[in-house]
Write a protein that holds these residues in place. Sequence first.
Motif, PDB file in Angstrom:
ATOM      1  N   LYS A  30       0.802  -1.229   0.000  1.00 32.18           N
ATOM      2  CA  LYS A  30       0.000   0.000   0.000  1.00 32.18           C
ATOM      3  C   LYS A  30       0.833   1.277   0.000  1.00 32.18           C
ATOM      4  CE  LYS A  30      -4.115  -1.977   2.181  1.00 32.18           C
ATOM      5  NZ  LYS A  30      -3.676  -3.359   2.060  1.00 32.18           N
ATOM      6  N   LYS A  31       2.089   1.194   0.435  1.00 32.81           N
ATOM      7  CA  LYS A  31       2.918   2.391   0.488  1.00 32.81           C
ATOM      8  C   LYS A  31       3.517   2.737  -0.871  1.00 32.81           C
ATOM      9  CE  LYS A  31       4.231   1.877   5.348  1.00 32.81           C
ATOM     10  NZ  LYS A  31       5.358   1.739   6.288  1.00 32.81           N
ATOM     11  N   MET A  32       3.366   1.843  -1.821  1.00 37.49           N
ATOM     12  CA  MET A  32       3.972   2.068  -3.131  1.00 37.49           C
ATOM     13  C   MET A  32       3.013   2.804  -4.055  1.00 37.49           C
ATOM     14  SD  MET A  32       5.958  -1.526  -3.850  1.00 37.49           S
ATOM     15  CE  MET A  32       6.659  -0.896  -5.354  1.00 37.49           C
ATOM     16  N   ASP A  33       3.543   3.718  -4.880  1.00 37.06           N
ATOM     17  CA  ASP A  33       2.733   4.419  -5.860  1.00 37.06           C
ATOM     18  C   ASP A  33       2.341   3.458  -6.976  1.00 37.06           C
ATOM     19  OD1 ASP A  33       3.136   6.624  -4.394  1.00 37.06           O
ATOM     20  OD2 ASP A  33       4.036   7.837  -5.978  1.00 37.06           O
ATOM     21  N   GLU A  34       1.197   3.742  -7.568  1.00 31.78           N
ATOM     22  CA  GLU A  34       0.759   2.934  -8.712  1.00 31.78           C
ATOM     23  C   GLU A  34       1.546   3.367  -9.940  1.00 31.78           C
ATOM     24  OE1 GLU A  34      -3.216   2.009 -11.405  1.00 31.78           O
ATOM     25  OE2 GLU A  34      -3.379   3.165  -9.551  1.00 31.78           O
ATOM     26  N   VAL A  35       2.318   2.467 -10.477  1.00 28.13           N
ATOM     27  CA  VAL A  35       3.142   2.763 -11.651  1.00 28.13           C
ATOM     28  C   VAL A  35       2.858   1.701 -12.705  1.00 28.13           C
ATOM     29  CG1 VAL A  35       5.489   2.983 -12.545  1.00 28.13           C
ATOM     30  CG2 VAL A  35       4.958   3.804 -10.256  1.00 28.13           C
ATOM     31  N   THR A  36       2.573   2.135 -13.929  1.00 31.36           N
ATOM     32  CA  THR A  36       2.319   1.177 -14.994  1.00 31.36           C
ATOM     33  C   THR A  36       3.631   0.487 -15.374  1.00 31.36           C
ATOM     34  OG1 THR A  36       2.738   2.732 -16.804  1.00 31.36           O
ATOM     35  CG2 THR A  36       0.507   2.693 -15.883  1.00 31.36           C
ATOM     36  N   VAL A  37       3.493  -0.624 -16.052  1.00 29.31           N
ATOM     37  CA  VAL A  37       4.689  -1.359 -16.488  1.00 29.31           C
ATOM     38  C   VAL A  37       5.570  -0.475 -17.362  1.00 29.31           C
ATOM     39  CG1 VAL A  37       5.518  -3.337 -17.816  1.00 29.31           C
ATOM     40  CG2 VAL A  37       3.528  -3.594 -16.318  1.00 29.31           C
ATOM     41  N   MET A  38       4.954   0.260 -18.292  1.00 25.75           N
ATOM     42  CA  MET A  38       5.730   1.120 -19.181  1.00 25.75           C
ATOM     43  C   MET A  38       6.422   2.233 -18.411  1.00 25.75           C
ATOM     44  SD  MET A  38       7.061   1.839 -21.977  1.00 25.75           S
ATOM     45  CE  MET A  38       6.323   0.494 -22.913  1.00 25.75           C
ATOM     46  N   HIS A  39       5.737   2.819 -17.433  1.00 26.59           N
ATOM     47  CA  HIS A  39       6.391   3.832 -16.604  1.00 26.59           C
ATOM     48  C   HIS A  39       7.616   3.242 -15.912  1.00 26.59           C
ATOM     49  CE1 HIS A  39       2.609   6.596 -16.122  1.00 26.59           C
ATOM     50  NE2 HIS A  39       2.995   6.431 -17.368  1.00 26.59           N
ATOM     51  N   GLY A  40       7.470   2.016 -15.439  1.00 24.32           N
ATOM     52  CA  GLY A  40       8.583   1.355 -14.774  1.00 24.32           C
ATOM     53  C   GLY A  40       9.768   1.161 -15.697  1.00 24.32           C
ATOM     54  N   TRP A  41       9.487   0.751 -16.968  1.00 22.95           N
ATOM     55  CA  TRP A  41      10.590   0.558 -17.916  1.00 22.95           C
ATOM     56  C   TRP A  41      11.283   1.886 -18.206  1.00 22.95           C
ATOM     57  CZ3 TRP A  41      11.126  -4.016 -16.989  1.00 22.95           C
ATOM     58  CH2 TRP A  41      10.217  -5.037 -17.258  1.00 22.95           C
ATOM     59  N   ILE A  42      10.497   2.943 -18.371  1.00 18.97           N
ATOM     60  CA  ILE A  42      11.079   4.254 -18.693  1.00 18.97           C
ATOM     61  C   ILE A  42      11.894   4.788 -17.523  1.00 18.97           C
ATOM     62  CG2 ILE A  42      10.545   6.667 -19.227  1.00 18.97           C
ATOM     63  CD1 ILE A  42       8.167   5.661 -20.867  1.00 18.97           C
ATOM     64  N   LYS A  57      12.755  11.478 -28.073  1.00 21.80           N
ATOM     65  CA  LYS A  57      13.052  10.642 -29.240  1.00 21.80           C
ATOM     66  C   LYS A  57      13.759   9.353 -28.831  1.00 21.80           C
ATOM     67  CE  LYS A  57      13.370   9.741 -33.648  1.00 21.80           C
ATOM     68  NZ  LYS A  57      12.170   9.424 -34.439  1.00 21.80           N
ATOM     69  N   ASP A  58      14.608   9.429 -27.800  1.00 18.94           N
ATOM     70  CA  ASP A  58      15.313   8.235 -27.326  1.00 18.94           C
ATOM     71  C   ASP A  58      14.333   7.221 -26.740  1.00 18.94           C
ATOM     72  OD1 ASP A  58      17.946   9.237 -27.919  1.00 18.94           O
ATOM     73  OD2 ASP A  58      17.757  10.539 -26.178  1.00 18.94           O
ATOM     74  N   ILE A  59      13.305   7.710 -26.057  1.00 21.52           N
ATOM     75  CA  ILE A  59      12.275   6.823 -25.505  1.00 21.52           C
ATOM     76  C   ILE A  59      11.511   6.146 -26.636  1.00 21.52           C
ATOM     77  CG2 ILE A  59      10.210   6.701 -24.053  1.00 21.52           C
ATOM     78  CD1 ILE A  59      12.681   7.447 -22.489  1.00 21.52           C
ATOM     79  N   GLU A  60      11.182   6.921 -27.670  1.00 22.08           N
ATOM     80  CA  GLU A  60      10.462   6.371 -28.825  1.00 22.08           C
ATOM     81  C   GLU A  60      11.266   5.242 -29.460  1.00 22.08           C
ATOM     82  OE1 GLU A  60       9.788   9.637 -31.455  1.00 22.08           O
ATOM     83  OE2 GLU A  60       8.897  10.892 -29.894  1.00 22.08           O
ATOM     84  N   THR A  61      12.579   5.474 -29.621  1.00 22.18           N
ATOM     85  CA  THR A  61      13.443   4.485 -30.263  1.00 22.18           C
ATOM     86  C   THR A  61      13.659   3.265 -29.384  1.00 22.18           C
ATOM     87  OG1 THR A  61      14.599   6.260 -31.449  1.00 22.18           O
ATOM     88  CG2 THR A  61      15.703   4.120 -31.309  1.00 22.18           C
ATOM     89  N   GLU A  62      13.937   3.491 -28.112  1.00 20.93           N
ATOM     90  CA  GLU A  62      14.246   2.400 -27.187  1.00 20.93           C
ATOM     91  C   GLU A  62      13.082   1.420 -27.056  1.00 20.93           C
ATOM     92  OE1 GLU A  62      16.350   0.114 -24.318  1.00 20.93           O
ATOM     93  OE2 GLU A  62      17.001   1.620 -25.781  1.00 20.93           O
ATOM     94  N   PHE A  63      11.858   1.946 -26.988  1.00 22.97           N
ATOM     95  CA  PHE A  63      10.699   1.087 -26.739  1.00 22.97           C
ATOM     96  C   PHE A  63       9.781   0.937 -27.950  1.00 22.97           C
ATOM     97  CE2 PHE A  63      11.994   2.905 -22.630  1.00 22.97           C
ATOM     98  CZ  PHE A  63      12.194   1.742 -21.906  1.00 22.97           C
ATOM     99  N   SER A  64      10.201   1.479 -29.098  1.00 29.54           N
ATOM    100  CA  SER A  64       9.422   1.367 -30.344  1.00 29.54           C
ATOM    101  C   SER A  64       7.985   1.859 -30.145  1.00 29.54           C
ATOM    102  CB  SER A  64       9.417  -0.089 -30.843  1.00 29.54           C
ATOM    103  OG  SER A  64      10.721  -0.546 -31.095  1.00 29.54           O
ATOM    104  N   ILE A  65       7.860   3.064 -29.586  1.00 34.84           N
ATOM    105  CA  ILE A  65       6.558   3.659 -29.314  1.00 34.84           C
ATOM    106  C   ILE A  65       6.375   4.884 -30.202  1.00 34.84           C
ATOM    107  CG2 ILE A  65       4.969   4.404 -27.496  1.00 34.84           C
ATOM    108  CD1 ILE A  65       6.913   3.375 -25.450  1.00 34.84           C
TER     109      ILE A  65
END
Length: 208
Positions: A30-42, A57-65
Motif C-alpha cells: 500500500k505504500k507504493m505508488d501505482e506505476v504502470t509497467v511502461m512507466h517502470g521501464w522508462i 526521441k530516445d524513448i520512442e526508439t528504445e521502446f518502439s513507441i
Amino acid sequence: MKRKDTIGFLIKTLDNLLFRNMAAYEINQKKMDEVTVMHGWILGFLYENQGRDIFQKDIETEFSIARSTVTCIVKLMEKKGYIRRESVVEDARLKKLVLTERGEKIHEQHIGYIDLLEERCTRNITPEEMREFLATAEKLKQNLEEDIGRWQRNSSRENHKKEEIRQDGKDNFRTGERVQERFPADSCFYDSGSNSGNDYSPVDGGDH
C-alpha cells in the motif's frame, strides 16, 4: 489459424498479465505508488542512462513507441513528479528528460519487484528455452521494425508524389493565368471578313 494461436494475441495477453501482476503487487504494498509497467521501464531506462542526455526521441526508439504515445506518457510522468524536462545548453529548444528524486525512489522500489516478476514468470523454463525464446523474440522485433520502416518510406514517397502532382497543378494553373493575361478571352486575333467570303480575315487587313 485461431485468434488465440496468433503471435499478436499471445504477446498482448502476456503484456496484460504482466500489468495485472504489477498492479496486484502494488495493491498489497500500500505504500507504493501505482506505476504502470511502461512507466517502470522508462524510469529504469532513465536511471541507467543518467550519465547522458535523454530526449523523448530516445524513448520512442528504445521502446518502439509512437511519438504521440510517448508525449502522453511523458506528460503524465511529469505530472506525477517522476521526471522533469530541462533545456540543454547547446539548444534551449531541446528538452532533455531528467529523473527526479521521487522518480529514483519509485524506481528503486519497483526494481526489486521487476526482478521478482521476471523470476516468477520464467519458472519451469530452462535457460536453453529462454535463450531460444529471446532469440526468436528479437527476430520478430527486427521483422516488425523493417516492415514499419518500409511502410514509412513508401508513405513518404507517396506523399512526395502527391506534392509534386499538386505543385504541377499549381504551375499549370499559373501558366494558364499568364496566357489569359497576355491574350484575354474577349480579344480576337481575327475580325469578321464580310467582303472576303471567308469566315475570318486578319485584323490588319491585306490582300485577299
